[in-house]
Motif scaffolding. Structure first.
Motif, short mmCIF file in Angstrom:
data_model
loop_
_atom_site.label_atom_id
_atom_site.label_comp_id
_atom_site.label_asym_id
_atom_site.label_seq_id
_atom_site.Cartn_x
_atom_site.Cartn_y
_atom_site.Cartn_z
N ASN A 261 0.81 -1.23 0.00
CA ASN A 261 0.00 0.00 0.00
C ASN A 261 0.83 1.27 0.00
O ASN A 261 0.44 2.27 0.57
N GLU A 262 2.03 1.19 -0.59
CA GLU A 262 2.84 2.40 -0.69
C GLU A 262 3.14 2.69 -2.15
O GLU A 262 2.91 1.85 -3.03
N ALA A 263 3.62 3.89 -2.42
CA ALA A 263 4.03 4.26 -3.77
C ALA A 263 5.34 5.03 -3.66
O ALA A 263 5.65 5.57 -2.59
N ARG A 312 -0.15 4.74 -0.35
CA ARG A 312 -0.76 4.84 -1.67
C ARG A 312 -1.97 5.79 -1.69
O ARG A 312 -2.22 6.47 -2.67
N TYR A 315 -0.83 9.15 -2.56
CA TYR A 315 0.10 9.21 -3.70
C TYR A 315 -0.15 10.40 -4.61
O TYR A 315 0.76 11.17 -4.94
N GLU A 338 3.62 3.26 -8.73
CA GLU A 338 2.74 2.60 -7.76
C GLU A 338 2.97 1.09 -7.71
O GLU A 338 2.39 0.40 -6.89
#
Ligand code: ADP
Ligand code: ASP
Ligand code: MG
Length: 413
Positions: A261-263, A312, A315, A338
Motif C-alpha cells: 500500500n505504498e508508492a 498509496r 500518492y 505505484e
C-alpha cells in the motif's frame, strides 16, 4: 473474577450467524464468572462498501467530516445486532456508540487519535452485570463531531477501552488463530508464535502485518495492557503480546512482512545544496503526508536524486506536491511508481546477530529480485521491490530465515 475486553473483527461478525456465534462466546465468558466489555468492527466488507459509496457521492477525496459520519455507521449496526443476540441468550447487554462512552479524539477526521475515554459509564454497566457492547473505530471530538480512527481502528478502540477500565486482558478475536511468522494466508508454512514482544509486534504492524493496527500496539505498550490474539472460531490458545524479557522464542527473525500500500516518488537531478530536502519534505509534512523510506544519492556535478515512499492513499497529493517543489529546487524530472512493495524481516535477535542483511540480499538475488531501496533499524530490515515479486520474496525469506532458522537459536545475551 476477571474483567475481560473482547474485540471481534469484521470476519467474526460477517453475518447474523457469526454474530450469534460471538454472542455464545460472550455468554460463555459471563457464565464463567467474568465481567465482559465487547468491542466490535463492522460486518466484513461493510466499511469497504461505505467507502465506495462515499467516493461515488463525493468524488475521490470526499469531505472528511461527512466520510466519518458515513463509515462509522458500519460499527453501529453490529453493536445493536450483537446486543440483541446476547439478550436472546438470556443475558443483559447494552450497546454503546463511541460518543456514548466518551471516546474523545482529536479532530483529524479519518485518522483521529484517541485522547480519553469515560470509563465510568462502561464500569457502571459491567457492575450491573450487563455486557457493554461498544462500537470500535469511532470516536467524537470536543465539538461533538464523529471521527474515525483509520482502517483497522477497532483494535485500537479495544486496547484503549481495556486500558481505561484496567482490564485483565484484551482478547483480539480474528480469522486466524494468532500472530504468525508471516501472513498465513500467503505462506502456508507460516508458524504461529506463542508469544511476541511489543517491539516486534509494533514493527510487524507498521510494516504491513494487519492482524493488529499499529496504534493498538503502541497503546498496549504504553499502558501495559496484555493482548491475546486468537480465533473466534476455536478455543485454541493464540499469541500473547508481551514485554521483551518474557518473549524469548529463540528466532533471529520472528516475522516476515509485506506492504503493497505504498508508492514511490523520485526526483532526479535536484541541486545538491542545503535546504533542498526541507523544501520538498516541508510541504509534504504540512499536507499531513507521512513519508516512509527516503534515500538521497551521493551528489555528482552539483546535483543528486531523492527517492521516497508514501502511503498509496496519499500518492496523488504527494506527486502534485513533489512536482511543484521539483520546479523550485530545479529537478530535471519527477516520476512516480505505484507498482512497488516493501518486504521486511523483523526480529529482536538481529540486535545480537550479524549478517542478517547480507543474507537477506543474497536470498533476494538468488530469486532474481532487484532491490530498489533499503532501510534498517535495530530490529528490522526493509527493502523496496517490484510489487509483482512480493509473494516470491516473502516465501523465499520465510524459508531462509524462519523455516531454516528454527534450527538456529539466537545467542542469549
Ligand atoms: P479483523 O477483521 O479480525 O480485524 P484483519 O483482516 O484486520 O482481521 O487481520 C487478520 C488478517 O491479518 C489475517 O487474515 C491475515 O491474512 C493477516 N495477517 C498478515 N500478517 C499476519 C501475521 N503475521 N499473522 C497473522 N495474520 C496476519
Ligand atoms: N471497520 C473498520 C475497518 O474496516 C475498522 C476495523 O474493522 O477495525 O477498517
Ligand atoms: Mg483488523
Amino acid at each position: 473474577m476477571s474483567l475481560i475486553v473482547q474485540k471481534y473483527g469484521g470476519t467474526s461478525v460477517k453475518d447474523v450467524e457469526r454474530i450469534r456465534n460471538v454472542a455464545r462466546r460472550v455468554v460463555a465468558t459471563r457464565e464463567a464468572g467474568h465481567r465482559v466489555a465487547v468491542v466490535v468492527s463492522a460486518m466484513a466488507g461493510e466499511t469497504d462498501a461505505l467507502v465506495r459509496l462515499a467516493q461515488e457521492a463525493g468524488g475521490p477525496d470526499p469531505d472528511p467530516r461527512e466520510y466519518d459520519v458515513l463509515v462509522s455507521t458500519g460499527e453501529q449496526k453490529t453493536i445493536a445486532l450483537l446486543a440483541m443476540a446476547i439478550q436472546r441468550l438470556g443475558h443483559a447487554a447494552r450497546s454503546f456508540t463511541g460518543a456514548q462512552i466518551g471516546m474523545r479524539t482529536d479532530t483529524s477526521h479519518t485518522r483521529a487519535r484517541i485522547q480519553s475515554i469515560d470509563a465510568r459509564h462502561i464500569l457502571d454497566t459491567l457492575d450491573e452485570g450487563t455486557v457493554a457492547v461498544i462500537a470500535g473505530f469511532q470516536g467524537v471530538d470536543d465539538d461533538g463531531n464523529v471521527t474515525t480512527l483509520g482502517r483497522g481502528g477497532s483494535d485500537t478502540s479495544a486496547v484503549a477501552v481495556a486500558a481505561a477500565v484496567h482490564a485483565d486482558v484484551c482478547e483480539i478475536y480474528t480469522d486466524v488463530d494468532g500472530v504468525y511468522t508471516t501472513d498465513p494466508n500467503l505462506v502456508p508454512a507460516a508458524r504461529k508464535l506463542s508469544k511476541i514482544s511489543f517491539d516486534e509486534m509494533l514493527e510487524m504492524a507498521s510494516l504491513g502485518a494487519k492482524v493488529l493496527q499499529i496504534r493498538s500496539v503502541k497503546f498496549a505498550m504504553q499502558y501495559g495492557v496484555p493482548i491475546h490474539v486468537r480465533s473466534s472460531f476455536s478455543d485454541v490458545e493464540g499469541t500473547w503480546v508481551v514485554r521483551e524479557e518474557d518473549a524469548m522464542e529463540g528466532l533471529v527473525v520472528s516475522g516476515v512482512t509485506y506492504n503493497r500500500n505504498e508508492a514511490k516518488i523520485r526526483l532526479r537531478g535536484v541541486k545538491d545544496q542545503p535546504g533542498v530536502a526541507a523544501r520538498l519534505f516541508g510541504p509534504l509534512g504540512e499536507a499531513g503526508i507521512v513519508v516512509d523510506m527516503i534515500v538521497q544519492n551521493v551528489g555528482q556535478d552539483g546535483s543528486t536524486d531523492i527517492t521516497f515512499t508514501v502511503p498509496r492513499t496519499d500518492y496523488r497529493k504527494a506527486l502534485e506536491i513533489a512536482e511543484r517543489a521539483g520546479v523550485e529546487i530545479g529537478a530535471a524530472a519527477v516520476a512516480g511508481d505505484e507498482g512497488i512493495a516493501k518486504v521486511s524481516v523483523v526480529g529482536l535477535g538481529m540486535k545480537d546477530h550479524a549478517g542478517v542483511a547480507s543474507r537477506m540480499f543474497r536470498v533476494l538475488a538468488d530469486e532474481g529480485i532487484n532491490i530498489q531501496l533499503i532501510s534498517t533499524s535495530e530490529i528490522k530490515i526493509s527493502v523496496l521491490i517490484e510489487a509483482k515479486y512480493t509473494e516470491l520474496a516473502v516465501r523465499a525469506l520465510h524459508a531462509a530465515f524462519v523455516e531454516a532458522g528454527a534450527a538456529e537459536p539466537r545467542a542469549e545475551s
